[in-house]
Design an enzyme around this catalytic site. Structure first.
Site, short mmCIF file in Angstrom:
data_model
loop_
_atom_site.label_atom_id
_atom_site.label_comp_id
_atom_site.label_asym_id
_atom_site.label_seq_id
_atom_site.Cartn_x
_atom_site.Cartn_y
_atom_site.Cartn_z
N HIS A 1 0.86 -1.17 0.09
CA HIS A 1 -0.06 0.24 0.01
C HIS A 1 0.79 1.24 -0.23
O HIS A 1 2.06 1.28 0.48
CB HIS A 1 -0.94 0.01 1.13
N CYS B 109 -2.92 0.50 9.66
CA CYS B 109 -4.05 -0.36 9.06
C CYS B 109 -5.06 -0.80 10.20
O CYS B 109 -6.45 -1.37 9.89
CB CYS B 109 -3.49 -1.68 8.42
#
Ligand code: GLY
Length: 253
Positions: A161, A248
């Site tokens: 990511h 996250c």
């Protein structure tokens, strides 16, 4: 300033989470303790915690950041790129209207995981990755513009990511490692360069003036501290085994 964070407790199913890390199987009991310490760190930064119940249906669902983008003016529910993660976002549809007047949704064939989205003031950088496609980014930018924000894309070559390798710490400070150290998109920031050996520490979170960093990366913690931020190290080793970064594990708003 943030006032709230949404977290989702890991379930035992996390042992079957997606991973490329080669760090071994997570220890579930240890993961629960680490999750609790993470929540306590957020509370110490002044946040009220909203805890979603764990689910055994989705092994990666503790990585709740990937299910929605939360802004001051709207919430945007994601459509995740990893097939085994699609559906994690469903419970957010019920929860978010309690906190947001405007809740939008990314539609197929768009995919986007907000681990790929970095907020810098009213601008949002969106990583094009294996999880976030051009259509997902296009929809996200159109929705952001509807609410007076702007967005732009950044092509990823190596990282899972965008925020795997770059974190904004306010005050124009950007923690970065690997491919992001050389991106023209980030050349005007004051870069805090993270060494390759400590690349996991590039995923850290600014929360109301302090920076929560993964424990075990003293060089990086020292650099962030030297840049003027109080640092809160939290051990998230069991989540690192699942490719999951510290950011996250929560949605902050
Ligand atoms: N295991 C976290 C992810 O791949 O999204």
């Amino acid at each position: 300033m943030f006032t709230h964070a949404i977290v989702r407790k890991p379930s035992l199913a996390m042992l079957k989470g997606i991973t490329t890390a080669n760090l071994g199987e997570p220890d579930y009991e240890k993961a629960l303790q680490q999750h609790q310490s993470y929540v306590q760190a957020l509370q110490a930064c002044g946040l009220t915690i909203i805890t979603m119940p764990s689910t055994s249906t989705f092994p990666d669902s503790c990585f709740v950041e990937d299910t929605a983008l939360l802004t001051r003016r709207c919430a945007i529910i994601a459509r995740l790129g990893a097939p085994t993660r699609q559906g994690e976002e469903a419970d957010l549809r019920e929860l978010l209207p309690t906190y947001f007047d405007h809740v939008e949704t990314i539609e197929a064939p768009g995919t986007i995981e907000p681990g790929d989205i970095m907020m810098v003031g009213d601008h949002f950088y969106i990583g094009l990755s294996n999880r976030t496609n051009a259509e997902g980014a296009r929809q996200m930018i159109a929705l952001l513009e509807k609410y007076g924000y702007s967005g732009s894309t950044v092509v990823l070559t190596d990282m899972l990511h965008l925020k795997t390798g770059v974190s904004y710490l306010e005050n124009n400070s950007l923690v970065a490692c690997g491919e992001f150290l050389r991106k023209p998109e980030f050349s005007n920031f004051d870069l805090i360069a993270i060494d390759a050996a400590e690349s996991y520490a590039a995923n850290c979170i600014w929360v109301n003036g302090a920076v929560i960093v993964p424990a075990g990366f003293p060089n990086s913690a020292g650099k962030i501290e030297a840049a003027g931020y109080p640092v809160i190290p939290i051990d998230v080793s069991e989540f690192q085994k699942l490719d999951g970064g510290l950011s996250c594990l929560s949605l902050r708003f």
